[in-house]
Write a protein that holds these residues in place. Structure first.
Motif, short mmCIF file in Angstrom:
data_model
loop_
_atom_site.label_atom_id
_atom_site.label_comp_id
_atom_site.label_asym_id
_atom_site.label_seq_id
_atom_site.Cartn_x
_atom_site.Cartn_y
_atom_site.Cartn_z
N ASP A 14 -37.65 50.66 -19.82
CA ASP A 14 -37.12 49.53 -19.06
C ASP A 14 -35.66 49.29 -19.41
OD1 ASP A 14 -36.71 47.14 -17.71
OD2 ASP A 14 -37.67 45.94 -19.28
N VAL A 15 -34.83 49.16 -18.39
CA VAL A 15 -33.42 48.84 -18.60
C VAL A 15 -33.07 47.64 -17.71
CG1 VAL A 15 -32.58 51.07 -19.40
CG2 VAL A 15 -32.83 50.68 -16.96
N SER A 16 -33.78 46.55 -17.90
CA SER A 16 -33.59 45.38 -17.06
C SER A 16 -32.23 44.72 -17.27
CB SER A 16 -34.70 44.36 -17.31
OG SER A 16 -34.78 44.03 -18.69
N ASN A 17 -31.64 44.87 -18.48
CA ASN A 17 -30.30 44.34 -18.73
C ASN A 17 -29.27 45.39 -18.32
OD1 ASN A 17 -28.00 43.01 -19.62
ND2 ASN A 17 -28.24 43.74 -21.73
N LEU A 18 -28.50 45.12 -17.28
CA LEU A 18 -27.56 46.09 -16.75
C LEU A 18 -26.11 45.62 -16.82
CD1 LEU A 18 -29.60 47.24 -13.62
CD2 LEU A 18 -29.37 48.41 -15.81
N THR A 19 -25.86 44.56 -17.59
CA THR A 19 -24.50 44.03 -17.73
C THR A 19 -23.98 44.30 -19.13
OG1 THR A 19 -24.98 42.25 -16.15
CG2 THR A 19 -23.04 41.98 -17.55
N PRO A 20 -22.90 45.07 -19.28
CA PRO A 20 -22.38 45.38 -20.61
C PRO A 20 -21.93 44.11 -21.34
CG PRO A 20 -21.40 46.82 -18.95
CD PRO A 20 -22.13 45.74 -18.21
N SER A 21 -22.06 44.12 -22.65
CA SER A 21 -21.60 42.99 -23.46
C SER A 21 -20.14 43.12 -23.85
CB SER A 21 -22.45 42.89 -24.74
OG SER A 21 -22.36 44.09 -25.50
N GLN A 22 -19.58 44.33 -23.75
CA GLN A 22 -18.20 44.56 -24.14
C GLN A 22 -17.25 44.33 -22.96
OE1 GLN A 22 -20.60 46.85 -24.02
NE2 GLN A 22 -20.85 47.95 -25.96
N GLU A 23 -16.04 43.94 -23.26
CA GLU A 23 -15.03 43.78 -22.23
C GLU A 23 -14.50 45.15 -21.80
OE1 GLU A 23 -14.05 41.39 -20.48
OE2 GLU A 23 -14.14 39.48 -21.56
N VAL A 24 -14.18 45.26 -20.50
CA VAL A 24 -13.50 46.44 -19.97
C VAL A 24 -12.24 45.94 -19.28
CG1 VAL A 24 -13.63 48.36 -18.34
CG2 VAL A 24 -15.65 47.73 -19.70
N TYR A 25 -11.10 46.51 -19.64
CA TYR A 25 -9.82 46.05 -19.14
C TYR A 25 -9.22 47.08 -18.18
CZ TYR A 25 -10.21 42.86 -23.11
OH TYR A 25 -10.66 41.91 -24.00
N GLY A 26 -8.66 46.58 -17.08
CA GLY A 26 -7.98 47.45 -16.14
C GLY A 26 -6.63 47.89 -16.67
N THR A 27 -5.96 48.74 -15.93
CA THR A 27 -4.66 49.24 -16.37
C THR A 27 -3.58 48.17 -16.38
OG1 THR A 27 -4.32 50.03 -14.10
CG2 THR A 27 -5.06 51.64 -15.71
N ASN A 28 -3.87 47.03 -15.75
CA ASN A 28 -2.93 45.90 -15.80
C ASN A 28 -3.22 44.97 -16.97
OD1 ASN A 28 -5.31 44.81 -14.94
ND2 ASN A 28 -4.42 43.59 -13.28
N GLY A 29 -4.22 45.33 -17.80
CA GLY A 29 -4.57 44.52 -18.96
C GLY A 29 -5.55 43.41 -18.69
N ALA A 30 -5.88 43.17 -17.42
CA ALA A 30 -6.83 42.10 -17.08
C ALA A 30 -8.26 42.60 -17.18
CB ALA A 30 -6.55 41.60 -15.67
N PRO A 31 -9.19 41.75 -17.60
CA PRO A 31 -10.60 42.16 -17.64
C PRO A 31 -11.11 42.55 -16.25
CG PRO A 31 -10.28 40.13 -18.86
CD PRO A 31 -9.01 40.37 -18.10
N VAL A 32 -11.89 43.60 -16.18
CA VAL A 32 -12.53 43.99 -14.93
C VAL A 32 -13.73 43.06 -14.72
CG1 VAL A 32 -13.72 45.84 -13.69
CG2 VAL A 32 -11.77 46.37 -15.17
#
Length: 475
Positions: A396-414
């Protein structure tokens, strides 16, 4: 009346049964075993930390940490990836979480069965000393670990063992012997066929000979299992935006493999002599001039010492998308997925050549097709299975939202980044998402050439919502 626990169980069943279809080989192409559609690799090589990321003493490898895989699966699904190659895995570890989240994302896995540690690969300087029961027990352990995952696409028996003329003198029979043993083990201990092949260095003096050696048919029925099911090529010949189909030598590659009887794909590609990379070769690789090949795997996902990364993995576990990621995503979004998934009209459908010395043109390469005998004790492993294997399964992989931040090339969080569950019979395709500089993780409306499976996902979601509505009406 249906109770809440039963409803919960129904949802859990939904989150675990959705799976990609296994893929197999027919002639020179990969095919979905259920739909019959052609499958082309739209992939990335995935080994965070490089060789140093393989830490069996600490219980870690690239597929051992579910939260990390969830983060990277979300990033790669958004990119449009349908396949990853993983170089080093520990067959004693549990890989269920990672395999399951990549399965939910519609991403297949190609696994190397070797590692950089002593005794865990064929020693190109002395192959006879390394081809033994201890080594093959490890190889079979990798097969056992991954054979039950539907998104296990294939296994690499070896990578660039022949990297010059001297190493081509003694190693070819041993590579075919390893493939023979792997394929016989899968036939005896697996529930389905899983392709086995070789990943070759782009050394033009021996490249065509290596391919001929690996694809030819040995008349001896026992040893003919040694024949490669596919052939991977690590090619870095297309460099920079000024390169062309001709100047890169891609035209020569197409001509060289024109009579192939097994699938050919780039197991590594993406020259970094000109930075940032623009990936113009993507349009060629998946365009009408190269439909005879089965796609490829970009080198590589994470930024390591060699400077090929699409993303930077930060010390706190967050990820920063690099310009290469945006450039590759734009190339993927321009692809004609209908062409990619169409039947290969250029397929020669030839019978494999008979193995003989006449197939090999370079005088320095082995012309012998007398393979090493199966080492003592190995046939018993093949017949009965290895002792105490770690066998994976989809969970089961019911949780599909990462806990870590991912940042775009402009530095803003995706924003809104998560794994979107792909329904049965589907693999991931480019979503048409805007580049990471937008700061948004939500996919844009796909174009016909962006070929997203949003419609199929929506249909599956509506179906499940309808089921939930029916069940709720009974509560």
């Amino acid at each position: 009346m249906i109770s809440l626990p039963i409803l919960t169980a129904l949802y859990a069943l939904y989150t675990t049964v959705c799976a990609v279809n296994p893929v197999n080989v027919t002639g020179q192409d990969f095919y979905d075993t259920v739909t019959g559609d052609r499958f082309m690799l739209l992939g990335v090589d995935y080994q965070p930390g490089g060789q140093a990321g393989y830490k069996p003493q600490q219980g870690e490898d690239a597929l051992s940490q579910g939260d990390v895989c969830l983060r990277d699966a979300a990033v790669m699904q958004r990119l449009g990836v349908n396949t990853i190659r993983v170089y080093n895995v520990d067959p004693t570890l549990n890989h269920d979480d990672c395999a399951s989240v990549f399965n939910a994302a519609g991403i297949y896995m190609v696994l190397d069965v070797n590692s950089p540690l002593g005794g865990e690969s064929i020693n190109r300087a002395d192959p006879s000393s390394s081809y033994n029961s201890g080594y093959l027990n490890r190889v079979f352990g990798v097969i056992e670990n991954f054979k039950n995952y539907p998104n296990t696409l294939a296994f690499f028996s070896a990578n660039e063992v022949m990297n010059d003329i001297p190493t081509a003198a003694d190693n070819p029979p041993y590579i075919r012997a390893v493939q023979r043993d792997m394929k016989n083990y899968i036939a005896k201990q697996g529930s389905r066929a899983i392709p086995v092949g070789y990943s070759a260095a782009d050394v033009r003096e021996i490249l065509e000979d290596t391919w001929n050696y690996m694809q030819c048919s040995i008349s001896n029925d026992t040893d003919n299992a040694s024949r490669s099911d596919f052939f991977g090529l690590n090619s870095y010949s297309w460099c920079g935006g000024d390169a062309t189909f001709e100047s890169s030598g891609y035209n020569d590659i197409v001509a060289m493999f024109g009579s192939t009887t097994i699938p050919i794909f780039f197991s590594e590609y993406g020259c970094n002599k000109v930075m940032p990379r623009v990936f113009d070769e993507v349009a060629a690789l998946y365009g009408p001039q190269m439909t005879s090949l089965s796609g490829g795997l970009i080198y590589e996902y994470s930024q390591e010492e060699a400077d090929y990364g699409l993303v930077q993995i930060n010390s706190n576990g967050s990820v920063s998308l690099l310009t290469d990621y945006d450039n590759l995503q734009m190339q993927y979004n321009r692809l004609n997925i209908t062409l990619i998934e169409a039947a290969n009209t250029t397929a020669a459908n030839l019978d494999p050549p008979e193995c003989s010395a006449g197939l090999i043109s370079n005088s320095g390469m082995s012309k012998s097709f007398d393979l090493p005998a199966v080492p003592d004790g190995v046939q018993q492993m093949i017949n009965n299975g290895i002792s105490n294997p770690t066998q994976g399964r989809i969970v089961d992989v019911s949780n599909l939202t990462p806990s870590q931040e991912v940042y775009g090339t402009n530095g803003a969080p995706v924003q809104g980044l998560q794994v979107n569950r792909v329904p049965d019979d589907q693999s991931n395709t480019p979503s048409g998402a805007t580049p990471s500089t937008s700061g948004s993780g939500a996919p844009a409306q796909p174009s016909k050439t962006g070929a997203a499976v949003v419609g199929a996902r929506a249909e599956a979601a509506v179906g499940f919502v309808g089921l939930l509505g029916f069940v709720l009406s009974l509560l």
